[in-house]
Design a protein around this motif. Structure first.
Motif, short mmCIF file in Angstrom:
data_model
loop_
_atom_site.label_atom_id
_atom_site.label_comp_id
_atom_site.label_asym_id
_atom_site.label_seq_id
_atom_site.Cartn_x
_atom_site.Cartn_y
_atom_site.Cartn_z
N THR A 121 0.84 -1.19 0.00
CA THR A 121 0.00 0.00 0.00
C THR A 121 0.88 1.25 0.00
O THR A 121 1.87 1.30 0.74
N PRO A 122 0.57 2.25 -0.83
CA PRO A 122 1.37 3.49 -0.82
C PRO A 122 1.36 4.13 0.56
O PRO A 122 0.36 4.09 1.28
N THR A 123 2.48 4.72 0.94
CA THR A 123 2.58 5.39 2.23
C THR A 123 1.83 6.72 2.19
O THR A 123 1.56 7.26 1.11
N PRO A 124 1.50 7.30 3.35
CA PRO A 124 0.85 8.62 3.35
C PRO A 124 1.68 9.68 2.64
O PRO A 124 1.12 10.56 1.98
N GLU A 125 3.02 9.60 2.76
CA GLU A 125 3.87 10.58 2.09
C GLU A 125 3.78 10.43 0.57
O GLU A 125 3.70 11.42 -0.17
N GLU A 126 3.79 9.19 0.10
CA GLU A 126 3.66 8.95 -1.34
C GLU A 126 2.31 9.40 -1.86
O GLU A 126 2.21 9.99 -2.94
N MET A 127 1.27 9.16 -1.08
CA MET A 127 -0.06 9.59 -1.48
C MET A 127 -0.13 11.12 -1.55
O MET A 127 -0.74 11.68 -2.47
N ALA A 128 0.49 11.80 -0.57
CA ALA A 128 0.45 13.26 -0.55
C ALA A 128 1.12 13.85 -1.79
O ALA A 128 0.70 14.91 -2.28
N LEU A 129 2.15 13.17 -2.30
CA LEU A 129 2.85 13.66 -3.47
C LEU A 129 2.10 13.37 -4.77
O LEU A 129 2.23 14.11 -5.74
N CYS A 130 1.35 12.28 -4.79
CA CYS A 130 0.65 11.89 -6.01
C CYS A 130 -0.77 12.45 -6.10
O CYS A 130 -1.31 12.58 -7.20
N LEU A 131 -1.35 12.79 -4.95
CA LEU A 131 -2.75 13.22 -4.95
C LEU A 131 -3.02 14.46 -5.79
O LEU A 131 -4.04 14.51 -6.50
N PRO A 132 -2.16 15.48 -5.80
CA PRO A 132 -2.44 16.64 -6.66
C PRO A 132 -2.55 16.27 -8.13
O PRO A 132 -3.36 16.85 -8.87
#
Length: 274
Positions: free
Chosen positions: A175-186
């Motif tokens: 599962t992607p980490t919260p940091e990875e999600m924060a970078l990809c979400l935009p």
């Protein structure tokens, strides 16, 4: 006790397949290292001058417990995503973006598949091994099941647009980490804005939690429609189970079928299909 012998050709290939599935796909040296034979390094106290020089840096260090964001700047991701005027520009920007560490381990960018002019957008979690190899989302066994699910209500990939919350495969399909999600979400938000779908269906718990901004489980949330705001775009949205979950738990296909029927009814209600 297992026999201590050299592996044969087929066994070595099986081990390599296992390593790749676990995300171990880069060698860090030409020769193997016996870590058990190495002695732990002896720590020595730093000279007084060095300790004093380190004090100012320690005073300004991040608070304990703050997750590291090595080489990562969510603000940069937001600015880059906002600058894209088309899906083609967004894909090109992602192709050049090096802020997310997932890209370093992935084979290639997995941007999207389907019809960018479609009124229906499907969003999963992250690419798997087959998606990473081919460069399109949902092309493995779960993708084949997704195609059958769509066909059951008269849809196919020419009538939907398919993407993931992150466009690079996490090592070992984790599962992607919260940091990875924060970078990809935009980038995902901008992708939704540019497609501007009338209806969004999320596939699986992580995608549902990301898009609906909730910590609730997928079983509780699936099948419930909501007016969802993604970036600056609003759409009718519903969550369903991920096809990979259905392959592991065939009994859950009944719930997914109910969700697909609900999707078909919503499309009729909105005048998107006959």
């Amino acid at each position: 006790m297992a026999e201590d012998r050299p592996l044969n050709h087929d066994e070595m290939l099986a081990v390599l397949d296992w390593y790749r599935a676990a995300g171990v796909d880069v060698a860090v040296g030409e020769e193997p290292v016996d870590r058990f034979a190495q002695r732990a390094p002896v720590r020595t106290a730093p000279p007084q001058a060095t300790a004093q020089a380190m004090a100012p840096a320690a005073a300004t260090a991040a608070p304990q417990g703050t997750p590291p964001m090595i080489g990562a700047d969510p603000a940069e991701a937001r600015n880059l995503a906002a600058s894209a005027k088309s899906l083609q520009e967004l894909e090109a920007i992602l192709g050049q973006y090096d802020g997310c560490g997932l890209k370093l381990r992935a084979t290639q960018l997995v941007f999207a598949d389907g019809n960018p002019d479609a009124s229906i957008m499907l969003i999963g979690e992250a690419p798997g091994a087959e998606e990473d190899r081919i460069g399109k989302p949902f092309v493995g066994k779960s993708g084949q099941l997704l195609d059958r699910m769509l066909a059951a209500i008269g849809l196919d990939r020419t009538k939907v647009y398919i993407a993931n919350t992150v466009p690079w495969r996490p090592p070992g399909n984790r599962t992607p980490t919260p940091e990875e999600m924060a970078l990809c979400l935009p980038f995902l938000h901008r992708q939704v804005e540019l497609v501007a779908p009338k209806v969004i269906m999320t596939l699986g718990g992580p995608a549902m939690q990301t898009l609906f901004d909730t910590t609730s489980g997928i079983i509780k949330m699936r099948g419930k429609w909501a007016n969802l705001t993604v970036g600056r775009h609003q759409a009718e949205a519903v969550a369903t189970l991920h096809p990979a979950y259905l392959l592991r738990n065939p009994a859950a296909k009944e719930q997914a079928w109910q969700d697909m029927l609900s999707l078909k009814l919503k499309l009729v209600e909105l005048g998107l299909v006959d």
